[in-house]
Design an enzyme around this catalytic site. Structure first.
Site, PDB file in Angstrom:
ATOM      1  N   LYS A  99       0.817  -1.220   0.000  1.00 17.03           N
ATOM      2  CA  LYS A  99       0.000   0.000   0.000  1.00 17.03           C
ATOM      3  C   LYS A  99       0.848   1.267   0.000  1.00 17.03           C
ATOM      4  O   LYS A  99       0.380   2.316  -0.425  1.00 17.03           O
ATOM      5  CB  LYS A  99      -0.954  -0.025   1.187  1.00 17.03           C
ATOM      6  CG  LYS A  99      -2.005  -1.119   1.048  1.00 17.03           C
ATOM      7  CD  LYS A  99      -3.005  -1.044   2.160  1.00 17.03           C
ATOM      8  CE  LYS A  99      -4.037  -2.141   2.006  1.00 17.03           C
ATOM      9  NZ  LYS A  99      -5.102  -2.036   2.995  1.00 17.03           N
TER      10      LYS A  99
ATOM     11  N   LYS B 218      -4.397  10.114   7.696  1.00 13.38           N
ATOM     12  CA  LYS B 218      -5.527  10.751   8.384  1.00 13.38           C
ATOM     13  C   LYS B 218      -6.676   9.752   8.450  1.00 13.38           C
ATOM     14  O   LYS B 218      -6.961   9.069   7.469  1.00 13.38           O
ATOM     15  CB  LYS B 218      -5.940  11.994   7.580  1.00 13.38           C
ATOM     16  CG  LYS B 218      -7.120  12.737   8.150  1.00 13.38           C
ATOM     17  CD  LYS B 218      -6.680  13.645   9.269  1.00 13.38           C
ATOM     18  CE  LYS B 218      -7.847  14.306   9.967  1.00 13.38           C
ATOM     19  NZ  LYS B 218      -7.468  14.766  11.323  1.00 13.38           N
TER      20      LYS B 218
ATOM     21  N   ARG C 256      -7.335  -6.933  -9.717  1.00 11.71           N
ATOM     22  CA  ARG C 256      -8.053  -8.167 -10.082  1.00 11.71           C
ATOM     23  C   ARG C 256      -9.522  -7.833 -10.348  1.00 11.71           C
ATOM     24  O   ARG C 256      -9.962  -6.708 -10.123  1.00 11.71           O
ATOM     25  CB  ARG C 256      -7.982  -9.144  -8.912  1.00 11.71           C
ATOM     26  CG  ARG C 256      -8.535  -8.491  -7.655  1.00 11.71           C
ATOM     27  CD  ARG C 256      -8.678  -9.431  -6.493  1.00 11.71           C
ATOM     28  NE  ARG C 256      -8.909  -8.714  -5.258  1.00 11.71           N
ATOM     29  CZ  ARG C 256     -10.059  -8.235  -4.841  1.00 11.71           C
ATOM     30  NH1 ARG C 256     -11.144  -8.360  -5.596  1.00 11.71           N
ATOM     31  NH2 ARG C 256     -10.168  -7.598  -3.702  1.00 11.71           N
TER      32      ARG C 256
HETATM   33  P1  ADP Z   1      -8.225  -3.602   2.769  1.00  9.03           P
HETATM   34  O1  ADP Z   1      -7.127  -3.785   1.779  1.00  9.03           O
HETATM   35  O2  ADP Z   1      -7.975  -4.403   4.016  1.00  9.03           O
HETATM   36  O3  ADP Z   1      -9.590  -3.777   2.193  1.00  9.03           O
HETATM   37  P2  ADP Z   1      -8.509  -0.684   2.629  1.00  9.03           P
HETATM   38  O4  ADP Z   1      -7.332   0.207   2.654  1.00  9.03           O
HETATM   39  O5  ADP Z   1      -9.202  -0.880   1.314  1.00  9.03           O
HETATM   40  O6  ADP Z   1      -8.103  -2.087   3.277  1.00  9.03           O
HETATM   41  O7  ADP Z   1      -9.572  -0.176   3.682  1.00  9.03           O
HETATM   42  C1  ADP Z   1     -10.727  -0.943   3.996  1.00  9.03           C
HETATM   43  C2  ADP Z   1     -11.757  -0.072   4.683  1.00  9.03           C
HETATM   44  O8  ADP Z   1     -11.188   0.522   5.877  1.00  9.03           O
HETATM   45  C3  ADP Z   1     -12.231   1.116   3.849  1.00  9.03           C
HETATM   46  O9  ADP Z   1     -13.278   0.774   2.978  1.00  9.03           O
HETATM   47  C4  ADP Z   1     -12.692   2.035   4.964  1.00  9.03           C
HETATM   48  O10 ADP Z   1     -13.935   1.572   5.468  1.00  9.03           O
HETATM   49  C5  ADP Z   1     -11.665   1.829   6.074  1.00  9.03           C
HETATM   50  N1  ADP Z   1     -10.532   2.803   5.956  1.00  9.03           N
HETATM   51  C6  ADP Z   1      -9.339   2.603   5.344  1.00  9.03           C
HETATM   52  N2  ADP Z   1      -8.558   3.713   5.395  1.00  9.03           N
HETATM   53  C7  ADP Z   1      -9.260   4.654   6.083  1.00  9.03           C
HETATM   54  C8  ADP Z   1      -9.019   6.030   6.468  1.00  9.03           C
HETATM   55  N3  ADP Z   1      -7.884   6.661   6.156  1.00  9.03           N
HETATM   56  N4  ADP Z   1      -9.997   6.679   7.153  1.00  9.03           N
HETATM   57  C9  ADP Z   1     -11.166   6.049   7.438  1.00  9.03           C
HETATM   58  N5  ADP Z   1     -11.443   4.768   7.135  1.00  9.03           N
HETATM   59  C10 ADP Z   1     -10.530   4.071   6.454  1.00  9.03           C
END
Ligand code: ADP
Length: 461
Positions: free
Chosen positions: A127, A213, A303
């Site tokens: 990431k 954030k 994907r």
């Molecule tokens: P994963 O790869 O585990 O799916 P993501 O980075 O896509 O992780 O994040 C999954 C979920 O976590 C997002 O859809 C959101 O609900 C929450 N999330 C991730 N980053 C943030 C952030 N900076 N602020 C608020 N919620 C977040």
């Protein structure tokens, strides 16, 4: 005369091994057959009864029921591909779909991996490097550095102060909603970092963390892209996947309601630009948080996604066929100007689980009634008599509707859910029916926390 890409493309492969199971194995098989390709289905011992095995050109059992010994067993899958004469492997979603080493092993074995190159997967799978690549391409990201957190406590404190609390600590190699921790204020910062680092080391094999954030009321909006090997890329509109429980999507829709075209347009174009910059091939999804009119990139899925049907129904593009054609080397047969998204689509994930406790429910499906009619689609592999096994993800079907407006699509989904019956096991259908009666959801007044709060209120009532 030199061959054009179109002429040589069809020679790349004529048989596809589908390295997955369940509804997506059935979905990919359908796309292959429609393209005139032969299919090889694989299964674990628990999935010998899979209906897509009967309709495949070859069906091979590759190992025991546990995924680690079957659907995640790279050597067994490569051996099956060789035995069955497959020229390409489609990984579906989950399992090995975002495993760069597997994509590399497939290509080294002389087969085509139906997905991006191993190096694209590796960049986007981390990431931090994904965030760096996106920033370089002009894609807006969540405030926070595009580097891993150092060990020095004072520097970490300074980074958190610069971002401003609340912040979120995330594992660079995280996925599936795991490896994340919200830090509301400074006094719990170091404890949160220690816990997340340990989790990341254990679950993802790397202690690398980053900080950004924490957005308090965002929606989860994503953009679907499709690219070929010849420098062409388009985006196929957007989806809203804010309805989540434990960071897992439950209901998805396209388009995301109430987002003006002039706000989303530059974001879509930036995603396309990013694809061209990293030489991306095939389908992919850019995930964003959207708050107060602004988009913030969180990650890219390299994907096919579970929720791709809502985009298929609004854009009219068969995303799985387009993905396979891109892997064959075909030139993308649509330009951005050809993409028009019409109407509104919802998808409900039907899971074999208790509608109150959400605990998985395995067993035999004794009775099955599925809805039909204009604008209704069901993607599933189950039938009456099918045994839902406890070994895998609880997704047993996807119910997808399409209608001219969001309100009409909601009404259609209510009807479709009313006409869906699964006997013999518990499913989340009662919960989905109640959700589609909810006023705030109907008005589009939801964010990523809405579903959890709604469940809490229901439990308290
Ligand atoms: P994963 O790869 O585990 O799916 P993501 O980075 O896509 O992780 O994040 C999954 C979920 O976590 C997002 O859809 C959101 O609900 C929450 N999330 C991730 N980053 C943030 C952030 N900076 N602020 C608020 N919620 C977040």
């Amino acid at each position: 005369m030199p061959e054009t890409p179109e002429q040589s493309a069809t020679d790349r492969f004529d048989t596809v091994l589908i390295a997955n199971r369940g509804e997506i194995a059935a979905r990919i098989q359908r796309a292959c057959r429609e393209l005139g390709l032969k299919t090889v289905a694989i299964c674990s011992e628990a999935d010998r009864q899979a209906p897509y095995g009967k309709t495949a050109d070859s069906f091979l059992c590759i190992g025991p029921s546990t995924a680690a010994k079957s659907y995640l067993n790279q050597d067994a899958i490569l051996l099956a591909a060789r035995l069955a004469g497959a020229g390409a492997i489609h990984p579906g979603y989950g399992f090995l779909s975002e495993n760069a080493a597997f994509a590399d092993a497939v290509e080294k074995a002389g087969l085509v991996f139906i997905g991006p190159t191993a190096s694209s997967i590796a960049i986007m799978g981390d990431k931090i490097s994904a965030k760096r690549a996106m920033m370089a391409a002009g894609v807006p990201c969540v405030p926070g550095p595009d580097t891993a957190l150092p060990d020095d406590p004072a520097t970490i404190e300074r980074i958190a102060l610069e971002i401003g609390y609340p912040v979120i600590i995330k594992a660079a190699g995280g996925g599936g909603g795991r490896g994340m921790r919200v830090v509301p204020k400074a006094d719990v910062l170091h404890e949160a970092i220690a816990l997340t680092r340990e989790e990341a080391r254990k679950a993802f094999g790397s202690p690398s963390l980053y900080m950004e954030k924490f957005l308090e009321h965002p929606r989860h909006i994503e953009i679907q892209v499709i690219c070929d090997d010849h420098g062409n890329a388009v985006w196929l509109g957007h989806r809203d996947c804010s309805m989540q429980r434990r960071h897992q999507k439950v209901v998805e829709e396209a388009p995301a309601a109430g987002i003006a075209p002039d706000i989303i347009q530059p974001v879509g174009l930036a995603c396309v630009q990013a694809c061209l910059q990293i030489g991306y091939r095939g389908v992919g999804t850019f995930e964003f948080l959207y708050e107060d009119g602004a988009f913030y990139f969180i990650e890219m899925n390299t994907r096919l996604q579970v929720e791709h049907p809502v985009t298929e129904l609004t854009s009219g593009v068969d995303i799985v066929q387009a993905q396979i054609r891109a892997a064959q080397g075909h030139v993308l047969d649509l330009t951005q100007g050809d993409v028009t998204c019409e109407g509104h689509s919802f998808e409900c994930r039907i899971n074999a689980e208790d509608p109150e406790t959400f605990l998985p429910s395995a067993g035999v499906v004794t009775h099955l009634a599925l809805p039909a009619g204009p604008g209704i689609r069901v993607d599933t592999h189950i039938h009456a008599g099918y045994k839902v096994s406890p070994y895998y993800d609880s997704l047993i079907a996807k119910l997808i509707v399409h209608a001219p407006t969001r309100a009409e699509a909601m009404a259609r989904m209510r009807e479709a859910l009313a006409g869906t019956e699964v006997g013999g096991i518990s499913t989340n259908i009662p919960f989905l029916r109640a959700l589609f009666e909810d006023g705030a959801f109907a008005r589009g007044e939801t964010d990523i926390h809405y579903l959890e709060q709604w469940l809490k209120l229901r439990r308290a009532a």
